[in-house]
Motif scaffolding. Structure first.
Motif, short mmCIF file in Angstrom:
data_model
loop_
_atom_site.label_atom_id
_atom_site.label_comp_id
_atom_site.label_asym_id
_atom_site.label_seq_id
_atom_site.Cartn_x
_atom_site.Cartn_y
_atom_site.Cartn_z
N LEU A 17 0.78 -1.20 0.01
CA LEU A 17 -0.44 0.27 -0.09
C LEU A 17 0.85 1.35 -0.13
CD1 LEU A 17 -3.35 0.48 0.21
CD2 LEU A 17 -2.28 0.93 2.95
N PRO A 18 0.52 1.79 -1.12
CA PRO A 18 1.66 3.43 -1.23
C PRO A 18 1.18 4.71 -0.01
CG PRO A 18 0.30 2.71 -3.05
CD PRO A 18 0.09 1.75 -2.53
N LYS A 19 1.84 3.89 0.81
CA LYS A 19 1.30 4.78 2.45
C LYS A 19 0.73 6.22 2.17
CE LYS A 19 1.37 0.71 5.62
NZ LYS A 19 2.88 0.20 4.21
N ASP A 20 2.22 6.99 1.24
CA ASP A 20 2.25 8.03 1.40
C ASP A 20 0.79 9.08 1.00
OD1 ASP A 20 3.41 8.90 -1.24
OD2 ASP A 20 3.07 7.11 -1.44
N ARG A 21 -0.28 8.38 0.01
CA ARG A 21 -1.32 8.45 -0.47
C ARG A 21 -2.37 7.63 0.17
NH1 ARG A 21 -1.28 8.51 -4.91
NH2 ARG A 21 -0.27 7.07 -5.91
N PHE A 22 -2.48 6.64 -0.40
CA PHE A 22 -3.55 5.54 0.35
C PHE A 22 -3.43 5.13 2.09
CE2 PHE A 22 -4.32 3.91 -3.92
CZ PHE A 22 -3.23 4.45 -4.63
N SER A 23 -4.74 5.26 1.96
CA SER A 23 -5.64 4.74 3.62
C SER A 23 -6.51 3.94 3.40
CB SER A 23 -5.40 6.35 4.49
OG SER A 23 -6.45 6.54 4.08
N ALA A 24 -6.47 2.98 3.93
CA ALA A 24 -7.49 1.99 3.83
C ALA A 24 -8.25 2.08 5.73
CB ALA A 24 -7.43 0.44 3.98
N GLU A 25 -9.16 1.81 5.87
CA GLU A 25 -9.96 0.91 7.70
C GLU A 25 -10.77 0.48 7.25
OE1 GLU A 25 -10.57 4.91 9.28
OE2 GLU A 25 -12.40 5.02 8.74
N ARG A 26 -11.09 -0.44 8.74
CA ARG A 26 -12.66 -1.27 9.06
C ARG A 26 -12.80 -1.12 9.71
NH1 ARG A 26 -12.67 -7.94 7.30
NH2 ARG A 26 -14.60 -7.94 7.45
N LEU A 27 -13.69 -0.03 9.81
CA LEU A 27 -14.21 -0.30 11.65
C LEU A 27 -15.28 -1.10 11.82
CD1 LEU A 27 -14.66 3.67 10.84
CD2 LEU A 27 -12.22 2.42 12.60
N LYS A 28 -14.86 -1.61 12.71
CA LYS A 28 -16.18 -2.74 13.05
C LYS A 28 -15.55 -3.66 12.86
CE LYS A 28 -19.19 1.06 15.27
NZ LYS A 28 -20.72 1.69 14.37
N GLY A 29 -14.72 -4.14 12.06
CA GLY A 29 -14.50 -5.16 11.60
C GLY A 29 -15.60 -5.43 10.21
N VAL A 30 -16.46 -5.45 9.43
CA VAL A 30 -17.15 -5.31 8.76
C VAL A 30 -16.99 -3.86 7.16
CG1 VAL A 30 -19.82 -5.07 7.95
CG2 VAL A 30 -19.11 -6.07 10.07
N ASP A 31 -17.48 -2.84 7.21
CA ASP A 31 -17.63 -2.50 6.18
C ASP A 31 -16.30 -2.08 5.50
OD1 ASP A 31 -21.06 -0.93 5.62
OD2 ASP A 31 -20.47 -3.14 5.09
N SER A 32 -15.52 -1.89 5.21
CA SER A 32 -14.47 -0.86 4.59
C SER A 32 -14.29 0.16 4.12
CB SER A 32 -13.15 -1.70 3.94
OG SER A 32 -11.51 -1.67 4.27
N THR A 33 -13.37 1.07 3.99
CA THR A 33 -13.01 2.43 2.79
C THR A 33 -11.69 2.37 3.03
OG1 THR A 33 -12.64 4.06 4.38
CG2 THR A 33 -14.98 3.62 3.83
N LEU A 34 -11.52 2.43 1.47
CA LEU A 34 -10.14 2.88 0.84
C LEU A 34 -10.02 4.50 0.44
CD1 LEU A 34 -6.79 1.39 -0.55
CD2 LEU A 34 -8.37 1.51 -2.52
N LYS A 35 -8.83 4.94 0.75
CA LYS A 35 -9.22 6.85 0.17
C LYS A 35 -7.79 6.88 -0.47
CE LYS A 35 -11.75 7.67 4.07
NZ LYS A 35 -11.93 9.25 5.32
N ILE A 36 -7.81 7.29 -2.06
CA ILE A 36 -6.89 7.90 -2.10
C ILE A 36 -6.66 9.64 -2.14
CG2 ILE A 36 -5.00 8.08 -3.97
CD1 ILE A 36 -6.68 6.07 -5.41
N GLN A 37 -5.70 10.69 -1.69
CA GLN A 37 -5.23 11.42 -1.77
C GLN A 37 -3.89 12.37 -1.35
OE1 GLN A 37 -7.03 12.95 2.21
NE2 GLN A 37 -7.00 15.30 2.08
N PRO A 38 -2.78 12.43 -2.19
CA PRO A 38 -3.29 12.92 -3.70
C PRO A 38 -3.57 12.28 -4.31
CG PRO A 38 -1.73 13.82 -3.12
CD PRO A 38 -2.14 13.43 -2.23
#
Lengths: 112, 115
Positions: free
Chosen positions: B60-81
């Motif tokens: 995962l290119p951590k300088d721009r990508f992040s991801a989370e999976r709160l509560k162990g169900v749904d997940s979001t992946l973000k790219i910035q910038p």
């Protein structure tokens, strides 16, 4: 590094002929080898898989063979049909977390 | 059973903008994966979650990508910038457990175009 190589990148066969796609992997500790079919614009779907404790597995017209000594495995499709046309990906479980590493894909075209 | 759901299906942004993708795995599936599939290539693993913990994010290119999976169900992946080379299909997959020889079920993907 860890790698899965897949050949050929494109394959055209006449309807009714057989198709063979080959993959090699780098990590001798790999123990799971699935094959996925991906039609244009759709999600990858598992078509067959094999674990390292067997050398061959068949499911109707599809078979997979595994040679652990040589670190390669192959997908065999017999009596191909036009609906078999798709991109096929091999994968192997590599790395400490046993995640899947995919090959680069083979575009199979079955000509009527 | 319902399959893996992803949204949006398509996204077009300009470089340097931010974008977020959402995934809802199959109910009861403990393991969730995010893959990046560049046109003409196989899926490449970005991050693997087991419940709400990260198992592997080495690619995962951590300088721009992040991801989370709160509560162990749904997940979001973000790219910035976002960069031009981030144009790809982002696939989410899930399976029942930690052993990878449980089948991974893929979602339909989000096709990202960065202009």
């Amino acid at each position: 590094g860890e790698n899965v190589e897949q050949h050929p990148s494109t394959l055209s066969v006449q309807e009714g002929d057989s198709a063979v796609i080959k993959c090699t992997y780098s990590d001798s500790a790999s123990n799971y080898f699935p094959w996925y079919k991906q039609e244009l614009g759709k999600r990858p779907q598992l078509i067959i898989d094999i674990r390292s404790n067997v050398g061959e597995k068949k499911d109707q017209r599809i078979a997979v063979t595994l040679n652990k000594t040589a670190k390669h495995f192959s997908l065999h499709i017999t009596e191909t049909q036009p609906e078999d046309s798709a991109v096929y990906f091999c994968a192997a479980s590599l790395g400490s977390a046993r995640q899947l590493t995919f090959g680069s894909g083979t575009q199979l075209t079955v000509l009527p | 059973e319902a399959g893996v759901a992803q949204s949006p299906r398509y996204k077009i942004i300009e470089k340097r903008q931010s974008v977020a993708f959402w995934c809802n795995p199959i109910s009861g599936h403990a393991t969730l994966y995010w893959y990046q599939q560049i046109l003409g290539q196989g899926p490449k693993l970005l991050i693997q979650f087991q419940n709400n913990g990260v198992v592997d994010d080495s690619q995962l290119p951590k300088d721009r990508f992040s991801a989370e999976r709160l509560k162990g169900v749904d997940s979001t992946l973000k790219i910035q910038p976002a960069k031009l080379e981030d144009s790809a299909v982002y696939l989410c997959a899930s399976n029942r457990g930690q052993q990878t020889y449980n089948e991974q079920f893929f979602g339909p993907g989000t096709r990202l175009t960065v202009l």
